[in-house]
Design a protein around this motif. Structure first.
Motif, PDB file in Angstrom:
ATOM      1  N   ALA A  45       0.832  -1.223   0.040  1.00 50.60           N
ATOM      2  CA  ALA A  45       0.132  -0.069  -0.047  1.00 50.60           C
ATOM      3  C   ALA A  45       0.906   1.254   0.080  1.00 50.60           C
ATOM      4  O   ALA A  45       0.654   2.211  -0.722  1.00 50.60           O
ATOM      5  CB  ALA A  45      -0.783   0.123   1.131  1.00 50.60           C
ATOM      6  N   GLU A  83       1.781   4.284  -2.975  1.00 44.86           N
ATOM      7  CA  GLU A  83       1.265   5.731  -2.661  1.00 44.86           C
ATOM      8  C   GLU A  83       2.593   6.746  -2.549  1.00 44.86           C
ATOM      9  O   GLU A  83       2.172   7.877  -2.637  1.00 44.86           O
ATOM     10  CB  GLU A  83       0.491   5.993  -1.718  1.00 44.86           C
ATOM     11  CG  GLU A  83      -1.072   5.478  -1.786  1.00 44.86           C
ATOM     12  CD  GLU A  83      -1.845   5.092  -0.661  1.00 44.86           C
ATOM     13  OE1 GLU A  83      -1.121   5.786   0.600  1.00 44.86           O
ATOM     14  OE2 GLU A  83      -2.919   4.574  -0.615  1.00 44.86           O
ATOM     15  N   ALA A  90      -3.260  -7.502  -5.827  1.00 40.19           N
ATOM     16  CA  ALA A  90      -4.118  -8.016  -4.789  1.00 40.19           C
ATOM     17  C   ALA A  90      -5.344  -7.150  -4.578  1.00 40.19           C
ATOM     18  O   ALA A  90      -5.537  -6.430  -5.634  1.00 40.19           O
ATOM     19  CB  ALA A  90      -3.458  -8.473  -3.393  1.00 40.19           C
ATOM     20  N   GLY A  91      -5.774  -6.835  -3.320  1.00 39.02           N
ATOM     21  CA  GLY A  91      -6.673  -5.827  -3.248  1.00 39.02           C
ATOM     22  C   GLY A  91      -6.329  -5.118  -1.759  1.00 39.02           C
ATOM     23  O   GLY A  91      -5.292  -5.268  -1.415  1.00 39.02           O
ATOM     24  N   PRO A  92      -7.141  -4.127  -1.543  1.00 40.49           N
ATOM     25  CA  PRO A  92      -6.841  -3.082  -0.632  1.00 40.49           C
ATOM     26  C   PRO A  92      -6.179  -3.728   0.899  1.00 40.49           C
ATOM     27  O   PRO A  92      -5.330  -3.296   1.360  1.00 40.49           O
ATOM     28  CB  PRO A  92      -7.918  -2.400  -0.228  1.00 40.49           C
ATOM     29  CG  PRO A  92      -8.776  -2.427  -1.231  1.00 40.49           C
ATOM     30  CD  PRO A  92      -8.846  -3.641  -2.174  1.00 40.49           C
ATOM     31  N   GLN A  93      -6.989  -4.933   1.425  1.00 38.33           N
ATOM     32  CA  GLN A  93      -6.619  -5.607   2.570  1.00 38.33           C
ATOM     33  C   GLN A  93      -5.385  -6.131   2.542  1.00 38.33           C
ATOM     34  O   GLN A  93      -4.591  -6.008   3.516  1.00 38.33           O
ATOM     35  CB  GLN A  93      -7.927  -6.529   2.959  1.00 38.33           C
ATOM     36  CG  GLN A  93      -9.169  -5.985   3.246  1.00 38.33           C
ATOM     37  CD  GLN A  93      -9.838  -6.441   2.159  1.00 38.33           C
ATOM     38  OE1 GLN A  93      -9.597  -6.218   0.858  1.00 38.33           O
ATOM     39  NE2 GLN A  93     -11.254  -6.680   2.196  1.00 38.33           N
ATOM     40  N   VAL A  94      -5.119  -6.900   1.450  1.00 40.91           N
ATOM     41  CA  VAL A  94      -3.828  -7.485   1.230  1.00 40.91           C
ATOM     42  C   VAL A  94      -2.799  -6.461   0.993  1.00 40.91           C
ATOM     43  O   VAL A  94      -1.594  -6.645   1.753  1.00 40.91           O
ATOM     44  CB  VAL A  94      -3.991  -8.605   0.094  1.00 40.91           C
ATOM     45  CG1 VAL A  94      -2.467  -9.099  -0.016  1.00 40.91           C
ATOM     46  CG2 VAL A  94      -4.910  -9.840   0.430  1.00 40.91           C
ATOM     47  N   ASN A 134      -2.309  -3.626   2.478  1.00 38.86           N
ATOM     48  CA  ASN A 134      -2.247  -3.044   3.699  1.00 38.86           C
ATOM     49  C   ASN A 134      -1.305  -3.779   4.491  1.00 38.86           C
ATOM     50  O   ASN A 134      -0.658  -3.414   5.656  1.00 38.86           O
ATOM     51  CB  ASN A 134      -3.168  -2.810   4.449  1.00 38.86           C
ATOM     52  CG  ASN A 134      -4.279  -1.586   4.035  1.00 38.86           C
ATOM     53  OD1 ASN A 134      -3.525  -0.623   3.346  1.00 38.86           O
ATOM     54  ND2 ASN A 134      -5.432  -1.419   4.131  1.00 38.86           N
ATOM     55  N   ALA A 135      -1.312  -5.048   4.162  1.00 39.55           N
ATOM     56  CA  ALA A 135      -0.355  -6.225   5.108  1.00 39.55           C
ATOM     57  C   ALA A 135       0.881  -6.435   4.390  1.00 39.55           C
ATOM     58  O   ALA A 135       1.985  -6.558   5.080  1.00 39.55           O
ATOM     59  CB  ALA A 135      -1.348  -7.317   5.452  1.00 39.55           C
ATOM     60  N   PRO A 190      -8.297  -1.436   6.491  1.00 43.37           N
ATOM     61  CA  PRO A 190      -8.922  -2.697   6.282  1.00 43.37           C
ATOM     62  C   PRO A 190      -7.802  -3.742   6.243  1.00 43.37           C
ATOM     63  O   PRO A 190      -6.818  -3.386   5.598  1.00 43.37           O
ATOM     64  CB  PRO A 190      -9.409  -2.748   5.024  1.00 43.37           C
ATOM     65  CG  PRO A 190      -9.919  -1.087   4.746  1.00 43.37           C
ATOM     66  CD  PRO A 190      -8.557  -0.435   5.501  1.00 43.37           C
ATOM     67  N   SER A 216     -12.651  -4.365  -4.145  1.00 41.88           N
ATOM     68  CA  SER A 216     -12.208  -5.356  -4.810  1.00 41.88           C
ATOM     69  C   SER A 216     -11.724  -6.720  -3.828  1.00 41.88           C
ATOM     70  O   SER A 216     -11.841  -7.852  -4.515  1.00 41.88           O
ATOM     71  CB  SER A 216     -11.207  -4.958  -5.778  1.00 41.88           C
ATOM     72  OG  SER A 216     -10.019  -4.599  -5.105  1.00 41.88           O
TER      73      SER A 216
END
Ligand code: FAD
Ligand code: FES
Ligand code: FES
Lengths: 285, 168
Positions: free
Chosen positions: A76, A80, A99-103, A105-106, B57, B131
């Motif tokens: 993430a 940015e 991936a997507g936002p949650q992945v 972020n980790a 999230p 998504s």
């Protein structure tokens, strides 16, 4: 692996000591925790060494002519961060398709490289940027060792990282005038492991391509560069004929397999298409 | 060997002994009884287990509970404000954006974070923001309606502390 303990050291020295004692690093856990859940009793028991309290692994800075990104920087953040967008936009591009936002972020930069999947999305951009990984620990104690990303991947899920070593940072040498691009093919725009990925970089002077690099993901045992395509591009005029010849040459260095995501034949077809796109993008950028 | 975990869940201090490999989803459901967080795939693929960690999230099925030491976790049980459901929840209700409802807690949390970071997202930004959450019932049309309605609703209101601030 049966997990015997969870440590969260707050200094690099403590982390290296725990790794020297046989601990296994855990960063975002997006590969490791899935693996532990799939095979909780697989392999020898061991302790987890969490990296989340090591602030030095999370910095992004320009130092001695390199963009230096800590191993704990998340996808993430890569997507940015102003310094990444300015000096390595191709990496931000790959982070955007990750991936997507949650992945995002980790998941971390270090975890992506150390897991060493042939489909690791951050690998092709770093290969075309001549990135170097910084390792500490193991035999060398706190002394650093640097390995070009090119030499870091040694086999499927295998790297040049020695037991007890921690990947601390990734350095990208800054080079004015370099353009680069990344493309990934899958079945949907997000939350998908690459079926094929390609990155390219080059400088364009007087209509001629120089320092050309092209790297491929998910078409061999490791992420890999394509010497055949790089030879076609080096010193060649930035024309449609060059793009077509390089995209053909890429296929000579790919050794894709059939798996659940795609057949080898489809991978080769997609690779040719995506290679044309990234090279064209480098020229037009 | 179990280890002590101290963190904040939905604004309240929580403390528990957890196994080193225990997931955050398990901890929330089994130790705290917060069953609004769902187990879908337990592999990181579906988003049913989405919670906010320090406002971001995260997938609680593949997050180790002990990684959350000292952090602030918000689950679906914690998004209501002053005894009233969150505007995002209201919009999901009004738009009938749930059928079986299994994906809904995770979607609501992703949506709360999305609208906090980007109060007036484009269609493409909503799709990208959600998504990581799969719904096998609705076909997403009504979910998209709900997010657009919630954005309009929230535009007229101040953010609540429950949503947390994002720490980088
Ligand atoms: C739903 C989902 C979608 C995904 N999508 C993508 C995608 O689009 N593209 C992609 O490339 N990957 C994807 N992945 C895979 C994964 O998210 C990435 O590989 C991620 O970058 C791993 O980072 P992490 O911090 O989570 O690593 P972890 O799981 O914490 O660690 C991975 C491995 O690296 C080791 N390790 C971690 N950090 C270090 C370090 N600093 N030094 C030494 N060893 C270390 C660990 O011991 C472990 O063996 C996806 C995973 C999931 C679950
Ligand atoms: S249950 Fe966590 S992503 Fe599916
Ligand atoms: S409403 Fe059933 S999965 Fe979304």
């Amino acid at each position: 692996m049966p997990v015997t303990a969870f440590h969260a050291p707050s200094s690099l020295a403590d982390a290296l000591a725990l790794l020297a004692a046989g601990g296994r690093p855990v960063a975002g856990g997006t590969d490791l925790v899935v693996e532990l859940a799939a095979a909780p009793d697989g392999g020898p028991p061991g302790a987890l060494v969490s990296l989340h309290r090591l602030a030095e692994l999370r910095s992004v800075a320009v130092e001695d002519g390199d963009l230096v990104m800590g191993a704990g920087v998340t996808v993430a953040t890569l997507r940015e961060h102003p310094l990444v967008r300015e000096h390595a936009p191709v990496l931000a591009q790959a982070a955007d398709r990750f991936a997507g936002p949650q992945v995002r972020n980790a998941a971390t930069l270090g975890g992506n490289l150390c897991h060493a999947s042939p489909a690791a999305d951050l690998a092709p951009p770093l290969l075309v940027l001549d990135a170097v990984v910084v390792l500490a620990g193991g035999e060398g104690g706190e002394a650093e060792r640097r390995v070009p990303v090119d030499a870091f991947f040694v086999g499927p899920r295998r790297t040049a990282r020695l037991p007890g070593e921690l990947l601390t940072a990734v350095r990208v040498p800054l080079r004015g005038g370099r353009r680069a691009s990344f493309q990934k093919g899958g079945t949907r725009p997000s939350m998908d492991i690459s079926v094929v990925s390609v990155a390219a970089s080059a400088e364009l002077r007087d209509g001629v391509l120089r320092h050309a690099r092209i790297a491929l993901g998910a078409v061999g045992p490791t992420p890999l560069r394509s010497p055949a395509a790089e030879a076609v591009l080096e010193g060649a005029p930035a024309t449609a004929a060059t793009v077509a010849a390089a995209a053909r040459a890429v296929l000579r260095d790919a050794r894709p397999i059939d798996d659940v995501r795609a057949s080898a034949a489809y991978r080769l077809h997609l690779l040719g298409v995506l290679a044309q796109r990234v090279i064209r993008d480098v020229i037009d950028r | 060997m179990r280890q002590i975990l101290r963190l904040t869940v939905n604004g309240e201090a929580a403390e528990s002994l957890v196994a080193p490999h225990q997931s955050l989803a398990d901890f929330l459901r089994e130790d705290l009884g917060l069953t609004g967080t769902k187990h879908g795939c337990d592999l990181g693929d579906c988003g049913a287990c989405t919670v906010l960690v320090d406002g971001e999230p995260r997938l609680s099925c593949i997050t180790l509970a002990l990684e959350c030491e000292g952090r602030e976790v918000t689950t679906i049980e914690g998004v209501a404000r002053d005894g009233r459901v969150h505007p995002v929840q209201e919009a999901f209700d009004r738009c009938v954006a749930a059928q079986c409802g299994y994906c809904t807690p995770g979607l609501v949390l992703s949506c709360v974070a999305l609208l906090r970071d980007n109060p007036s997202p484009s269609e493409a930004q909503i799709r990208a923001g959600l998504s990581g959450n799969i719904c096998r019932c609705t076909g997403y049309t009504k979910i998209m309606d709900a997010v657009r309605e919630a954005a309009v609703e929230l535009a007229g209101q101040a953010p609540s502390p429950a949503e947390g601030s994002r720490r980088d």
